[in-house]
Design a protein around this motif. Structure first.
Motif, short mmCIF file in Angstrom:
data_model
loop_
_atom_site.label_atom_id
_atom_site.label_comp_id
_atom_site.label_asym_id
_atom_site.label_seq_id
_atom_site.Cartn_x
_atom_site.Cartn_y
_atom_site.Cartn_z
N PHE A 142 0.85 -1.19 0.00
CA PHE A 142 0.00 0.00 0.00
C PHE A 142 0.88 1.23 0.00
O PHE A 142 2.03 1.19 0.44
N CYS A 143 0.33 2.36 -0.47
CA CYS A 143 1.08 3.61 -0.58
C CYS A 143 1.68 3.98 0.78
O CYS A 143 2.88 4.17 0.89
N GLY A 144 0.88 4.11 1.81
CA GLY A 144 1.38 4.36 3.15
C GLY A 144 1.73 5.80 3.47
O GLY A 144 2.11 6.09 4.60
N ASN A 145 1.63 6.73 2.53
CA ASN A 145 1.90 8.14 2.85
C ASN A 145 0.80 8.68 3.75
O ASN A 145 -0.24 8.05 3.93
N ASP A 146 1.01 9.87 4.28
CA ASP A 146 0.03 10.46 5.19
C ASP A 146 -1.28 10.72 4.45
O ASP A 146 -1.29 11.33 3.38
N SER A 147 -2.38 10.25 5.01
CA SER A 147 -3.68 10.41 4.36
C SER A 147 -4.35 11.69 4.82
O SER A 147 -3.99 12.28 5.85
N LEU A 148 -5.33 12.11 4.04
CA LEU A 148 -6.12 13.29 4.40
C LEU A 148 -7.06 12.92 5.54
O LEU A 148 -7.43 11.76 5.71
N GLU A 149 -7.50 13.91 6.28
CA GLU A 149 -8.42 13.63 7.38
C GLU A 149 -9.79 13.21 6.87
O GLU A 149 -10.54 12.53 7.56
N SER A 150 -10.13 13.59 5.64
CA SER A 150 -11.46 13.31 5.11
C SER A 150 -11.57 11.98 4.38
O SER A 150 -12.64 11.65 3.89
N GLY A 151 -10.50 11.21 4.27
CA GLY A 151 -10.61 9.96 3.53
C GLY A 151 -9.43 9.03 3.73
O GLY A 151 -8.50 9.34 4.48
N PRO A 152 -9.45 7.91 3.02
CA PRO A 152 -8.42 6.89 3.23
C PRO A 152 -7.15 7.07 2.40
O PRO A 152 -6.22 6.29 2.53
N TYR A 153 -7.10 8.10 1.53
CA TYR A 153 -5.97 8.23 0.61
C TYR A 153 -5.19 9.51 0.86
O TYR A 153 -5.70 10.49 1.41
N CYS A 154 -3.95 9.52 0.37
CA CYS A 154 -3.13 10.73 0.40
C CYS A 154 -3.69 11.71 -0.64
O CYS A 154 -4.58 11.36 -1.42
N SER A 155 -3.16 12.93 -0.66
CA SER A 155 -3.73 13.94 -1.57
C SER A 155 -3.61 13.52 -3.03
O SER A 155 -4.51 13.76 -3.83
N TYR A 156 -2.52 12.87 -3.43
CA TYR A 156 -2.34 12.43 -4.81
C TYR A 156 -3.38 11.37 -5.18
O TYR A 156 -4.06 11.48 -6.19
N HIS A 157 -3.50 10.33 -4.39
CA HIS A 157 -4.42 9.25 -4.71
C HIS A 157 -5.89 9.67 -4.55
O HIS A 157 -6.76 9.13 -5.22
N ALA A 158 -6.16 10.64 -3.68
CA ALA A 158 -7.53 11.15 -3.54
C ALA A 158 -7.97 11.84 -4.83
O ALA A 158 -9.14 11.72 -5.23
N ARG A 159 -7.04 12.55 -5.51
CA ARG A 159 -7.40 13.19 -6.79
C ARG A 159 -7.71 12.15 -7.86
O ARG A 159 -8.52 12.38 -8.74
N ILE A 160 -7.06 11.01 -7.80
CA ILE A 160 -7.33 9.95 -8.78
C ILE A 160 -8.66 9.27 -8.46
O ILE A 160 -9.48 9.02 -9.35
N ALA A 161 -8.88 8.97 -7.19
CA ALA A 161 -10.06 8.20 -6.79
C ALA A 161 -11.34 9.01 -6.83
O ALA A 161 -12.39 8.48 -7.22
N PHE A 162 -11.29 10.25 -6.45
CA PHE A 162 -12.49 11.07 -6.35
C PHE A 162 -12.42 12.21 -7.35
O PHE A 162 -11.76 13.21 -7.10
N GLN A 163 -13.13 12.07 -8.45
CA GLN A 163 -13.18 13.12 -9.47
C GLN A 163 -14.53 13.82 -9.38
O GLN A 163 -15.54 13.16 -9.16
N PRO A 164 -14.57 15.12 -9.59
CA PRO A 164 -15.86 15.82 -9.61
C PRO A 164 -16.74 15.27 -10.73
O PRO A 164 -16.26 14.81 -11.76
N ALA A 165 -18.06 15.30 -10.55
CA ALA A 165 -19.01 14.74 -11.52
C ALA A 165 -18.85 15.42 -12.87
O ALA A 165 -18.98 14.75 -13.90
N ALA A 166 -18.58 16.69 -12.93
CA ALA A 166 -18.44 17.39 -14.21
C ALA A 166 -17.28 16.82 -15.02
O ALA A 166 -17.37 16.65 -16.22
N GLU A 167 -16.17 16.49 -14.36
CA GLU A 167 -15.02 15.91 -15.07
C GLU A 167 -15.33 14.52 -15.57
O GLU A 167 -14.92 14.13 -16.65
N ARG A 168 -16.06 13.71 -14.80
CA ARG A 168 -16.40 12.35 -15.23
C ARG A 168 -17.25 12.41 -16.47
O ARG A 168 -17.08 11.63 -17.39
N ARG A 169 -18.21 13.34 -16.54
CA ARG A 169 -19.07 13.46 -17.72
C ARG A 169 -18.25 13.89 -18.93
O ARG A 169 -18.49 13.45 -20.05
#
Length: 172
Positions: A142-169
């Motif tokens: 696992f990546c193991g870097n410091d995660s954000l308080e709002s989720g399970p991923y670091c800032s880099y992986h959070a941008r990959i995992a959670f994209q705004p709906a407008a970008e997905r469309r």
């Protein structure tokens, strides 16, 4: 019903004359339309498709007193239809402009963090839980870097995992 040499020759002649499978079956007697079609395929007789599609009929212009709705319905009917030969209706070629898709590149410089390569046992609530590799191999981690308080991923992986709906469309 047996296909004798005489019946096969009669089938070949009637098929070459342009009779339908139903007409041939009626003339041969004791055989169905599907049996005739099957025998034609087994004999590999040439397919006899129509030379072109039925000609497009032009509708007469509607009188002015009937209103614009009738005239509007008559306009698409004069559109030329593609010609097909035989059973190639699904192969009709239509002229379509290609869809141009733009590739969206991130505006900011993307820096991929170096993974701390933690095992499942080493993870805690403050580490990034982004999986690296195949879970069935020994080098899975696992990546193991410091995660954000709002989720399970670091800032880099959070941008990959959670994209705004407008970008997905936009990417579809």
């Amino acid at each position: 019903m047996n296909w004798t040499d005489e019946r096969v020759e009669l089938l070949r002649k009637l098929w070459a004359d342009g009779l339908s499978a139903s007409q041939i079956a009626a003339q041969l007697g004791g055989v169905s339309r599907n049996a005739v079609i099957g025998k034609v395929h087994r004999l590999k007789l040439s397919a006899r498709g129509r030379a072109t599609a039925a000609p497009v009929r032009q509708k007469k212009a509607a009188p002015a007193s009937t209103g614009t709705k009738v005239a509007a319905r008559a306009a698409p009917a004069s559109r030329p239809m593609p010609a097909t030969i035989g059973a190639t209706a699904l192969q009709a070629m239509f002229e379509v402009e290609p869809v141009v898709r733009q590739v969206v590149r991130p505006v900011e410089n993307v820096v991929v963090p170096i993974s701390r390569r933690l095992s499942l046992i080493q993870l805690n609530e403050r580490t990034c839980k982004w999986p690296n590799g195949d879970p069935l191999t020994e080098d899975f981690n696992f990546c193991g870097n410091d995660s954000l308080e709002s989720g399970p991923y670091c800032s880099y992986h959070a941008r990959i995992a959670f994209q705004p709906a407008a970008e997905r469309r936009r990417h579809r």
